[in-house]
Design a protein around this motif. Structure first.
Motif, PDB file in Angstrom:
ATOM      1  N   TRP A 140      -1.946  29.144  68.594  1.00  0.00           N
ATOM      2  CA  TRP A 140      -2.139  29.886  67.227  1.00  0.00           C
ATOM      3  C   TRP A 140      -1.362  29.174  66.105  1.00  0.00           C
ATOM      4  CZ3 TRP A 140       0.705  31.713  63.249  1.00  0.00           C
ATOM      5  CH2 TRP A 140      -0.116  32.620  62.365  1.00  0.00           C
ATOM      6  N   HIS A 196      -3.147  27.270  63.036  1.00  0.00           N
ATOM      7  CA  HIS A 196      -2.697  27.645  61.612  1.00  0.00           C
ATOM      8  C   HIS A 196      -2.376  26.710  60.857  1.00  0.00           C
ATOM      9  CE1 HIS A 196       0.066  29.661  58.663  1.00  0.00           C
ATOM     10  NE2 HIS A 196      -0.763  30.761  58.878  1.00  0.00           N
ATOM     11  N   LEU A 250      -3.499  38.836  68.156  1.00  0.00           N
ATOM     12  CA  LEU A 250      -3.924  37.354  68.390  1.00  0.00           C
ATOM     13  C   LEU A 250      -5.231  36.884  68.296  1.00  0.00           C
ATOM     14  CD1 LEU A 250      -2.702  34.543  69.100  1.00  0.00           C
ATOM     15  CD2 LEU A 250      -2.769  35.006  71.372  1.00  0.00           C
ATOM     16  N   ASP A 255      -6.366  37.489  64.821  1.00  0.00           N
ATOM     17  CA  ASP A 255      -5.644  36.222  64.069  1.00  0.00           C
ATOM     18  C   ASP A 255      -6.584  35.090  64.026  1.00  0.00           C
ATOM     19  OD1 ASP A 255      -3.786  37.976  63.104  1.00  0.00           O
ATOM     20  OD2 ASP A 255      -2.161  37.063  63.925  1.00  0.00           O
ATOM     21  N   THR A 256      -6.972  34.525  65.556  1.00  0.00           N
ATOM     22  CA  THR A 256      -7.599  33.453  65.770  1.00  0.00           C
ATOM     23  C   THR A 256      -8.987  33.232  64.937  1.00  0.00           C
ATOM     24  OG1 THR A 256      -6.484  33.506  67.762  1.00  0.00           O
ATOM     25  CG2 THR A 256      -8.408  32.102  67.360  1.00  0.00           C
TER      26      THR A 256
END
Lengths: 598, 221
Positions: A44, A48, A241, A244-245
Motif C-alpha cells: 500500500w 501511495h 485496505l 484504499d487501494t
C-alpha cells in the motif's frame, strides 16, 4: 527559439525532480518513523508513493502538450500536498509545523478536483465549475483554519505530536464537526463533478465519448471509494485496505486520463491539418462538410453557409438553418465563422463536447475561413483575368478595325485623289504639248513622275497599315504574297478552309509576317516553310526554317510581340528552336472565340 | 495593235466619281466610245447584259464590301458567257489577283490604277483585252520575277530571255516584243521557243494562254 525551449525543458525537469524527491522523502521518512506495529502494508505504501510520481510525470507531459499551464502546475504541486499521515511522525516534535502539514494533508483532493474541472480546456470555463472550485478552496481554507485553531492533536495512532501552539480553545466536538463536514462537502463536490462529467459524456455523440471516457471512469471510481471512505471514516474512524487501494489507483489514473485526452485532442488537431490540405485543393462545399465531419469524428457536424442574397445560413444542399437547429444548443454548439473583415462565412453546428476543445474548433474555423477566402480570391482572380482577356481581345480587334479603316480611307481618299490628280496632270501635259509649250509639258511629266513615286510610297504605307489582300482574299492569298516578299525561299501550304474570322486572319497574318521577318533577319536559313490548316475548331499555323535555331521567347522582342498578339485572341504559341537545327513556331488560334461577320 | 474598224464601246465601273470621269475622258481621248459609267459591279453586269459592249474597265474594290467586287463581276460575266474584254484596275499590284484575273479566261487584263496617268498604256490595254489578248501590269510581273523561290526556273534563263519573258507576261505579242527590245522578229521567236522549252511549257499561239502559263509558273510555289 530552440535555446529558450531547451532552457524551459531543463527548468521543468529540475522542478519535477525536486518535487518527486520531496514526495519520496516524505513517504520514506514517514514509513521509517512509524513503529513497525503501526506501519501500513509495504504494497500500500509503495502504491501511495507511486501516485505523486504519476502526477509528476504527467505534469511533464502536460507542460509539453497541455492546453494551458494550469493543469501542469496543478499536477506538479500535487506531490507536495500528497502528504502521508505517517510523515507527521517525522515532524511530531516540530509543534510550529505539523498543524500546517496536517491542515494541508487533504488538499491533494482539491487539486485533483480542480484538475478534473479544467479538463480538457485548461481553465475553468463554466460558472458552475468556478463555484465548485471556489467552494472547495474556501472549505479547505476553513479546514486549515479549524486544524490550526481547534485541533489539539491528530487522531489517535497518527503521531505523538507536540501540543498545537496555535490552538485557542479546546473544542474537540466542534473540530469533529468541521472535520467530517469538510469531508462530506468534498465528497458532494466530487459527486457533482463526476455527475456533470457523466451527463456530458452520455449526451455526447458516440465519437465524442471516445475522447473523454477515461476521465469520468477514473473520477467515478475515485468518488465511489471516497464516499465509501468517508462513510467508514465517519462511522468507525478506520480505513479499509481494498477501498484504499482502489482509491489510489483511481486517483493516479486522473492525470493519466487528462494527458491521454489532451493528446487525443492533439491528434484531432493534426487532422485539422488534413482539413487544410483539402482546403488547399479547393474542395466544394459538400465535400468540405463531409471532411469536417470525418476530421472531428462527429457525424452530426453540419456546415451552414452564409447566403448573402437571402441574409441567412443554409447548408450545401440548400437547407436553411432554422430556429430549431439554432435552438438546440443543449447538445450542439454553434461556431460562427467570419472573414477577417467581419463578413459572415458559415456556421458550424457541432457536438457540444467539441466546445471543450476550443483550439480544435479554432483550427477548423481557420481552415474554413482560409478555404472560403481562397475560393473567393480564386474566383475574383479568374473573373479579373477573364475581363483582362476580353479587353485585350477587344483592344486587338479595335486596333485591327482602326487599321482597316485607315487603309480604306487612304484607298478611297488620298490614293484616289492622287491618282486622279496624276490623270489631270497628264491631260494638262498633253495639252501643253499640243499647244507647243514643251518646257511646261516636260515639267508636268516630271511632276507626274514624282506624284507616282508618292503614290508608290503611300501604297506601301497603306499595305503596311493593313494588307488589303488579307481583307479581300484571306490567308490563302495573303500568305503567299508575304512569302513572296521574303528573301528566303518559302514553301507554302495554306489549306483553303474558306474565310476565317477577321481577327483570326489578321493574327495569323501578323504571326507569319513577323516569323518570316525573323527568318530573314536572324535565322540564316536557306529555306522556310509555312503551313496553315484549320483543325478542330482552331487555326494551326506552323512556320519553320532550316536556320541556326537558338531562338527564344526571351531573346527577341519580335517573338514576344507574336506571343502577345496570339494570346490576345486566346491562342497558344510553341517555339522549338534547338541550337543548330532550325526554328519551328507552332501557333493555334481558336476560331470560335470570335464570329465576326464579313 | 491593229486599228479597230469602229470605235470600241467601253463601260466603266468605279465607285470614285472623279476617277470614273477621268478614265472616261482618257479613253474618249484615245478614240474609244464610253457608253456607260457606273459605280458598282452589279450595275456593270446589268449594262453588260444589255449587250453591245466591246470592253469594260472595272475597279477591283467597289461597294458593298470593298474587297474584290471587280473580279467577282468579271467571273460572273464569264459565267454568263460574255467574252468582252475586261480590264481590272487596282490600287495595289497584287500578283495573286493578277493570276485570278488571268484564270477567268482570255480577254482580261490587270493594271495599276496609276496607269491612268499614262493614257496610251490604258487605251492600249483596253484595246488588247477587247481583242481577246491579256494584259498584266509590269509591276506585277516585276514582283513575280523578284520573288524568291525554292526551285527558281528563272535561273535557267539568260538575261535577254528574261526580258522577253517579262514582256510576254505583259501580254506583248512577238511582234510587240521585237519592237520593244529592238530585235528582229525571228530572234524573238527563237527566244520565246527557248524560254518555253526551258520552262517546260507547251508552246501555244494564243496570247492569253502564254500569259497565264508564264504567270502561273512564276506564281507557282
Amino acid at each position: 527559439m530552440a535555446p529558450g525551449r531547451r532552457g524551459r525543458i531543463i527548468k521543468r525537469s529540475i522542478v519535477i525532480g525536486l518535487v518527486v524527491a520531496a514526495s519520496l522523502a516524505m513517504e520514506i521518512s514517514g514509513f521509517l518513523a512509524t513503529p513497525e506495529s503501526d506501519r501500513r502494508e509495504v504494497s500500500w505504501t509503495t502504491l501511495h508513493a507511486i501516485v505523486p510520481l504519476v502526477f509528476a510525470a504527467c505534469a511533464g507531459v502536460a507542460w509539453a502538450i497541455g492546453p494551458s499551464r494550469l493543469p501542469a502546475r496543478l499536477m506538479v504541486v500535487f506531490p507536495l500536498v500528497w502528504v502521508p499521515l505517517s510523515f507527521l511522525r517525522v515532524i511530531e516534535d516540530l509543534a510550529w509545523l505539523w498543524p500546517f502539514v496536517y491542515g494541508l494533508h487533504l488538499w491533494w483532493a482539491v487539486l485533483t478536483g480542480i484538475l478534473v474541472l479544467v479538463y480538457p480546456r485548461g481553465w475553468l470555463v463554466d460558472r458552475v465549475d468556478r463555484w465548485i472550485a471556489g467552494i472547495a478552496l474556501v472549505g479547505s481554507l476553513g479546514y486549515l483554519l479549524g486544524v490550526l485553531l481547534l485541533l489539539g492533536e491528530p487522531a489517535a495512532g497518527v503521531c505523538d505530536c507536540a501540543p498545537n501552539p496555535y490552538r485557542i480553545i479546546e473544542a474537540p466536538a466542534l473540530f469533529a464537526i468541521i472535520d467530517i463536514g469538510y469531508r462530506i462537502v468534498g465528497v458532494v463536490l466530487a459527486i457533482v463533478i463526476a455527475g456533470r462529467l457523466l451527463v456530458r459524456w452520455v449526451r455526447g455523440s458516440v465519437p465524442a465519448r471516445t475522447v473523454a471516457f477515461l476521465m469520468p471512469i477514473a473520477l467515478i471510481a475515485w468518488v465511489i471509494t471516497l464516499a465509501a471512505q468517508a462513510i467508514t471514516y465517519a462511522a468507525a474512524g478506520t480505513t479499509d485496505l481494498v477501498l484504499d487501494t482502489v482509491s489510489l489507483v483511481a486517483i493516479a489514473s486522473i492525470p493519466i486520463s487528462f494527458v491521454a485526452g489532451i493528446s487525443h485532442a492533439r491528434n484531432m488537431r493534426a487532422r485539422v491539418a488534413d482539413l487544410m490540405r483539402i482546403t488547399r485543393e479547393g474542395a466544394d462545399r459538400g465535400l468540405w462538410a463531409e471532411s469536417l465531419a470525418r476530421t472531428l469524428r462527429d457525424a452530426s457536424v453540419r456546415v451552414f453557409w452564409w447566403d448573402d442574397e437571402h441574409g441567412r445560413y443554409a447548408d450545401a444542399a440548400g437547407q436553411v438553418l432554422d430556429d430549431d437547429d439554432a435552438g438546440r444548443r443543449g447538445d450542439h454548439g454553434l461556431l460562427p465563422v467570419a472573414s477577417p473583415t467581419g463578413v459572415p462565412i458559415a456556421l458550424i453546428r457541432h457536438d457540444r463536447v467539441l466546445t471543450d476543445n476550443m483550439r480544435l474548433l479554432d483550427g477548423v474555423s481557420s481552415a474554413l475561413r482560409l478555404s472560403v477566402d481562397n475560393g473567393r480570391l480564386r474566383s475574383e482572380i479568374e473573373r479579373t483575368l477573364e475581363q483582362v482577356r476580353q479587353s485585350r481581345s477587344r483592344i486587338v480587334e479595335a486596333g485591327d478595325d482602326a487599321r482597316r479603316r485607315i487603309e480604306r480611307d487612304l484607298h478611297d481618299g488620298a490614293q484616289q485623289h492622287l491618282v486622279s490628280l496624276g490623270m489631270r496632270l497628264r491631260l494638262a501635259a498633253n495639252q501643253a504639248r499640243d499647244r507647243g509649250v514643251e518646257p511646261l509639258a516636260v515639267e508636268l511629266d516630271g511632276t507626274i513622275g514624282m506624284l507616282n513615286e508618292a503614290l508608290r510610297e503611300l501604297r506601301e504605307l497603306a499595305q503596311g497599315i493593313h494588307p488589303s489582300l488579307l481583307s479581300s482574299g484571306g490567308l490563302a492569298l495573303a500568305v503567299p504574297e508575304l512569302a513572296g516578299r521574303c528573301p528566303v525561299p518559302v514553301e507554302i501550304e495554306v489549306q483553303p478552309g474558306g474565310r476565317l474570322p477577321e481577327v483570326v486572319e489578321s493574327t495569323a497574318y501578323f504571326v507569319v509576317s513577323e516569323a518570316l521577318a525573323n527568318i530573314a533577319k536572324h535565322a540564316q536559313a536557306t529555306r522556310g516553310w509555312v503551313r496553315a490548316a484549320v483543325d478542330g475548331g482552331a487555326l494551326e499555323l506552323v512556320v519553320r526554317d532550316n536556320g541556326i535555331g537558338g531562338a527564344s521567347v526571351e531573346a527577341g522582342t519580335g517573338m514576344l510581340g507574336i506571343i502577345d498578339r496570339v494570346e490576345a485572341v486566346g491562342g497558344r504559341l510553341v517555339v522549338e528552336s534547338p541550337e543548330g537545327s532550325g526554328t519551328t513556331i507552332t501557333v493555334r488560334i481558336p476560331l470560335e472565340s470570335e464570329t465576326l461577320a464579313g | 495593235m491593229e486599228a479597230a474598224p469602229r470605235a470600241l464601246r467601253v463601260a466603266i465601273a468605279d465607285d470614285a466619281l472623279l476617277l470614273r470621269e477621268g478614265i472616261a475622258k482618257v479613253l474618249a481621248d484615245g478614240g474609244l466610245e464610253v457608253v456607260a459609267s457606273v459605280g458598282t459591279g452589279t450595275e456593270l453586269l446589268e449594262v453588260a447584259a444589255r449587250g453591245g459592249l466591246d470592253a469594260a474597265v472595272l475597279d477591283i474594290r467597289m461597294p458593298p464590301s470593298h474587297r474584290d467586287e471587280g473580279i467577282v463581276a468579271l467571273e460572273q460575266m464569264r459565267a454568263n458567257g460574255s467574252t468582252i474584254g475586261v480590264l481590272l484596275l487596282s490600287m495595289y499590284a497584287t500578283p495573286e489577283y493578277a493570276l485570278r484575273v488571268m484564270s477567268a479566261g482570255s480577254g482580261t487584263g490587270y493594271l495599276l490604277k496609276e496607269r491612268v496617268s499614262e493614257p496610251q498604256t490604258l487605251v492600249r490595254a483596253v484595246e488588247t483585252v477587247a481583242g481577246g489578248g491579256s494584259v498584266v501590269d509590269p509591276e506585277v510581273v516585276e514582283q513575280l520575277v523578284q520573288r524568291t523561290r525554292a526551285d527558281d526556273p528563272l535561273s535557267r534563263l539568260t538575261e535577254r530571255e528574261r526580258s522577253v519573258l517579262e514582256l510576254m507576261a505583259q501580254g506583248y505579242s512577238n511582234g510587240g516584243i521585237a519592237q520593244s527590245l529592238f530585235l528582229g522578229l525571228k530572234t524573238v521567236e527563237t527566244h520565246v521557243r527557248s524560254i518555253l522549252q526551258k520552262l517546260d511549257l507547251e508552246e501555244s499561239p494564243e496570247h492569253h494562254r502564254r500569259v497565264l502559263a508564264v504567270l502561273t509558273l512564276l506564281g507557282a510555289r
